[in-house]
Design an enzyme around this catalytic site. Structure first.
Site, PDB file in Angstrom:
ATOM      1  N   HIS A  93      34.805  10.712 -22.246  1.00 53.44           N
ATOM      2  CA  HIS A  93      35.296   9.334 -22.397  1.00 53.44           C
ATOM      3  C   HIS A  93      35.081   8.878 -23.843  1.00 53.44           C
ATOM      4  O   HIS A  93      34.065   9.209 -24.466  1.00 53.44           O
ATOM      5  CB  HIS A  93      34.566   8.404 -21.425  1.00 53.44           C
ATOM      6  CG  HIS A  93      35.228   7.063 -21.322  1.00 53.44           C
ATOM      7  ND1 HIS A  93      35.057   6.094 -22.273  1.00 53.44           N
ATOM      8  CD2 HIS A  93      36.090   6.564 -20.411  1.00 53.44           C
ATOM      9  CE1 HIS A  93      35.784   5.036 -21.947  1.00 53.44           C
ATOM     10  NE2 HIS A  93      36.421   5.296 -20.818  1.00 53.44           N
ATOM     11  N   GLU A 142      43.766   8.292 -22.834  1.00 53.17           N
ATOM     12  CA  GLU A 142      43.251   6.946 -23.030  1.00 53.17           C
ATOM     13  C   GLU A 142      43.235   6.606 -24.524  1.00 53.17           C
ATOM     14  O   GLU A 142      42.282   6.965 -25.229  1.00 53.17           O
ATOM     15  CB  GLU A 142      41.829   6.833 -22.471  1.00 53.17           C
ATOM     16  CG  GLU A 142      41.729   7.087 -20.984  1.00 53.17           C
ATOM     17  CD  GLU A 142      40.538   6.357 -20.368  1.00 53.17           C
ATOM     18  OE1 GLU A 142      40.757   5.613 -19.415  1.00 53.17           O
ATOM     19  OE2 GLU A 142      39.415   6.513 -20.866  1.00 53.17           O
TER      20      GLU A 142
HETATM   21  P1  PGA Z   1      39.783  -0.464 -19.125  1.00 53.52           P
HETATM   22  O1  PGA Z   1      38.959   0.900 -19.263  1.00 53.52           O
HETATM   23  O2  PGA Z   1      40.681  -0.318 -17.900  1.00 53.52           O
HETATM   24  O3  PGA Z   1      38.749  -1.525 -18.935  1.00 53.52           O
HETATM   25  O4  PGA Z   1      40.591  -0.625 -20.355  1.00 53.52           O
HETATM   26  C1  PGA Z   1      39.542   2.135 -19.015  1.00 53.52           C
HETATM   27  C2  PGA Z   1      38.554   3.231 -19.306  1.00 53.52           C
HETATM   28  O5  PGA Z   1      37.815   3.118 -20.288  1.00 53.52           O
HETATM   29  O6  PGA Z   1      38.461   4.234 -18.577  1.00 53.52           O
END
Ligand code: PGA
Length: 220
Positions: A93, A142
């Site tokens: 992440h 992401e």
């Molecule tokens: P968010 O986070 O939906 O709060 O933007 C997503 C993540 O970091 O997995």
């Protein structure tokens, strides 16, 4: 119809006292959509007990794993310890890369540890140029700027990046994460290449998270 993959990420939020109320307000309209919930380590045991006793079809995940086996690594949680309580783990992440300086080399070790004990892996990448270790089960695209900002990527661009990730990695399931809500989720899962979503903030509110899953399953 697409087989959806939805994984909530609670990050470093909530304590044991919050579990019962959260589960009480969570509802699934369709049980054929697999839902994974990645909670803090400290909640895995109670969460497991409560979803079993209430018969809620949530599969549990952790948000990190030690790059080492069990042993003298103070403060670390080994893959074998997670496997007792959860089936999935998030690795790579962007918050771990940024705040805990996790490198590709370390992430590779984490993947190896998780694989060794049979944990399934959601591997996060910020773009389609990041390296992805062999053996991950799901990739989450992401973009860093979209995480927790309230500004998501466009479904068109996310679809394009995810098509590219699929062609480069041969991982069949690639999902999008970054400010996904019950309002915008259908625009992502309606695209050709996006197989699901990884909501962070939107998974903290059980009613919103339920709505998000409903909206995603109705439109995919
Ligand atoms: P968010 O986070 O939906 O709060 O933007 C997503 C993540 O970091 O997995």
């Amino acid at each position: 119809m697409k087989k959806l993959f939805i994984a909530g990420n609670w990050k470093s939020n909530y304590g044991v006292a919050n579990i019962s109320e959260w589960l009480g307000k969570f509802s699934l309209t369709r049980e054929d959509v697999p839902v994974i919930l990645c909670v803090p380590f400290t909640l895995l045991y109670d969460m497991k007990q409560q979803i079993q006793s209430r018969g809620i079809p949530i599969t549990l995940g952790a948000q990190n794993v030690s790059p080492f086996e069990e042993g003298a690594y103070t403060g670390e949680i080994a893959a074998s310890q997670i496997k007792e309580l959860a089936l999935w783990v998030i690795i790579g992440h962007s918050e771990r890369r940024k705040f805990f300086f996790e490198t590709d080399q370390m992430l590779q070790k984490k993947v190896e540890q998780a694989k060794r004990v049979g944990l399934k892996i959601i591997y996060c990448v910020p773009d389609d140029n990041s390296s992805v270790p062999i053996g991950v089960d799901v990739i989450a695209y992401e973009p860093v700027w979209a995480i927790g900002s309230g500004v998501s990527d466009t479904p068109e661009n996310a679809n394009k990046v995810i098509e590219s990730i699929k062609s480069k990695t041969n991982v069949p399931t690639v999902i999008y994460g970054g400010s996904v809500t019950d309002q915008n989720v259908s625009s992502f899962v309606n695209t050709y290449a996006i197989d699901g979503v990884l909501p962070g903030g939107a998974s903290l509110d059980p009613e919103k998270f339920s709505l998000l899953i409903k909206a995603a399953s109705e439109h995919s």
